[in-house]
Design a protein around this motif. Structure first.
Motif, PDB file in Angstrom:
ATOM      1  N   SER A   1       0.794  -1.225   0.000  1.00 20.14           N
ATOM      2  CA  SER A   1       0.000   0.000   0.000  1.00 20.14           C
ATOM      3  C   SER A   1       0.824   1.271   0.000  1.00 20.14           C
ATOM      4  O   SER A   1       0.388   2.301  -0.513  1.00 20.14           O
TER       5      SER A   1
ATOM      6  N   THR B   1      -1.274  -3.586  -5.905  1.00 25.52           N
ATOM      7  CA  THR B   1      -1.092  -3.080  -7.255  1.00 25.52           C
ATOM      8  C   THR B   1      -0.093  -3.929  -8.023  1.00 25.52           C
ATOM      9  O   THR B   1       0.787  -4.554  -7.422  1.00 25.52           O
ATOM     10  N   ASN B   2      -0.234  -3.930  -9.350  1.00 27.45           N
ATOM     11  CA  ASN B   2       0.773  -4.592 -10.185  1.00 27.45           C
ATOM     12  C   ASN B   2       1.783  -3.597 -10.735  1.00 27.45           C
ATOM     13  O   ASN B   2       2.695  -3.988 -11.478  1.00 27.45           O
ATOM     14  N   ASN B   3       1.632  -2.314 -10.428  1.00 31.99           N
ATOM     15  CA  ASN B   3       2.591  -1.256 -10.794  1.00 31.99           C
ATOM     16  C   ASN B   3       2.694  -0.992 -12.301  1.00 31.99           C
ATOM     17  O   ASN B   3       3.556  -0.220 -12.720  1.00 31.99           O
TER      18      ASN B   3
ATOM     19  N   ASP C   1       1.152   2.872 -13.356  1.00 34.21           N
ATOM     20  CA  ASP C   1       1.825   4.078 -12.850  1.00 34.21           C
ATOM     21  C   ASP C   1       3.335   4.014 -12.911  1.00 34.21           C
ATOM     22  O   ASP C   1       4.000   5.016 -12.677  1.00 34.21           O
TER      23      ASP C   1
ATOM     24  N   TYR D   1      -0.720 -10.003  -8.032  1.00 33.57           N
ATOM     25  CA  TYR D   1      -0.154  -8.754  -8.550  1.00 33.57           C
ATOM     26  C   TYR D   1       1.295  -8.908  -8.998  1.00 33.57           C
ATOM     27  O   TYR D   1       1.701  -8.318 -10.005  1.00 33.57           O
TER      28      TYR D   1
ATOM     29  N   GLN E   1       2.813  -8.210 -12.729  1.00 31.58           N
ATOM     30  CA  GLN E   1       3.938  -7.305 -12.956  1.00 31.58           C
ATOM     31  C   GLN E   1       5.044  -7.989 -13.746  1.00 31.58           C
ATOM     32  O   GLN E   1       5.582  -7.439 -14.719  1.00 31.58           O
TER      33      GLN E   1
END
Length: 407
Positions: free
Chosen positions: A302, A313-315, A318, A350, A354
């Motif tokens: 987070s 998130t899988n990044n 962003d 995630y 990625q």
């Protein structure tokens, strides 16, 4: 600010169906967005967790397909050249202010005097290499440990000898081995070249390391782990340039060298904080940028700290998609040398997404290195250390699901 490719949508006809642009995500476990690609691209499955709109691939009658990833001129081979794990322990005791308590070092070198029953880093790497088909290991070490806390001094023969045992064990697997100084651009709280150690003092340790490993083509030089809160990125780039020049002049003329930016090497910040632009000016002595690789990190929890067992998130949107665009536009490559999460379902989802994105964009991403194994154990939130010994090892769930390779 650069916009992610995943946000670029095309609205079609009367149905107003949103389509993903080239290299955008179009499927995978947990994906709720469009599964249709714009003209000229088709949805190709990288694994169960991630599908991507790949330009130039043939669609089998529909806009989507789950075919095996097809190599393309834009996305590379469909798999990064390198995949591996950090083998930590020689960096233990190093804090983010660049202080290193060398008595806290816990080397992953089995039965190393004066320590005994240390973690078996050599056995771990042998397992990762043979059983998981991993081919790169990052070996973090504290600057103070290498020189026995003598800033600007010679490498301590005893400490270097212990660390070199780990390096040689790595080399014996046939893998690439990243020698990583883990000091956050600092020595005891002061920033290199900006009020703290001089560039010459930092160059000294790297000149000695490069001289030692100049004949080892698979030794990769990781200049510095996670610079942060560095006042001047241009001044830091000048420090990095001094080190690159010293490494090359010491005889290590062709090995990979990692270029670390500010903001903890964040893959999401490397463009916006000026690191990418500043480090783009760093060259080899002949003026080329051959094997000078941008070195980024990215966690999935987070607050991007790598301290939580759950991932959110899988990044891709962003961080890795915008960076891929920048790398292609500038003819450069990057490697992700720290990433990971807990051994949880959310992190399996995630992190696998990625890594699938990196694999699908292997023309600009050379690889990834999970954090971490070595001297960590199961009590560590991001533990990737296999259990067992000898010829029998068991991987952690996250390594098995996302990092290990089938062949």
């Amino acid at each position: 600010m650069m916009r992610s490719l995943l946000l670029s949508l095309t609205v079609l006809g009367a149905g107003a169906v949103a389509q993903q642009s080239a290299w955008g995500q179009c499927g995978g476990i947990g994906w709720s967005g469009s599964t249709s690609c714009e003209a000229g691209s088709c949805c190709v499955s990288q694994n169960a967790y991630y599908s991507q709109c790949v330009p130039g691939t043939a669609c089998s009658g529909t806009a989507t397909t789950t075919a095996t990833p097809t190599p393309t001129s834009g996305g590379g081979s469909g798999r990064t050249r390198f995949a591996g794990v950090n083998i930590a322990g020689f960096d233990f005791g190093c804090a983010t202010d660049g202080t290193c308590n060398t008595t806290a070092v816990y080397p992953p070198v089995k039965d190393m005097p004066p320590y005994y029953n240390n973690p078996d880093g050599a056995g771990q790497m042998d397992h990762f290499s043979k059983d998981d088909n991993l081919n790169i290991f990052r070996l973090p070490v504290g600057w103070q440990y290498l020189v026995n806390s003598n800033l600007g001094g010679t490498l301590d023969s005893t400490n270097l000898g212990y660390y070199d045992q780990l390096v040689q064990s790595c080399l014996s697997t046939g893998a690439y081995c990243i020698v990583d100084i883990h000091n956050y651009a600092r020595w005891n709280g002061a920033i290199i070249g900006q009020g703290g150690p001089t560039n010459e003092q930092f160059v000294s340790v790297w000149t000695q390391l490069a001289t030692k490993y100049a004949s080892q083509a698979r030794v990769w030089f990781g200049i510095m782990n996670e610079p942060h809160d560095v006042p001047s990125i241009t001044t830091w780039a000048a420090t990095v340039q001094a080190v690159v020049t010293a490494i090359r002049n010491a005889g290590a003329t062709s090995q990979f060298i990692s270029l670390p930016g500010n903001d903890w090497q964040s893959a999401a910040a490397v463009i916006s904080d000026g690191s990418a632009a500043a480090l783009s000016t760093v060259t080899n002595p002949d003026g080329t940028t051959t094997n000078l690789i941008f070195d980024v990190h990215k966690y999935l929890d987070s607050d991007n700290s790598g301290t939580h067992t759950e991932c959110v998130t899988n990044n891709i949107d962003d961080a890795f998609a915008p960076l891929a665009t920048w790398l292609r536009q500038n003819g450069r490559q990057a490697i992700l040398t720290e990433t990971g999460g807990g051994n949880t379902a959310s992190c399996e989802t995630y992190l696998c997404q990625q890594i699938a994105y990196l694999n699908a964009n292997a023309d600009v991403y050379l690889g990834y290195v999970g954090w971490g194994a070595g001297s960590f154990d199961s009590t560590y939130a991001l533990d990737e250390t296999p259990t067992g010994s000898g010829s029998s090892w068991t991987d952690t769930p996250l390594v098995k699901a996302c990092i290990a390779r089938s062949s």
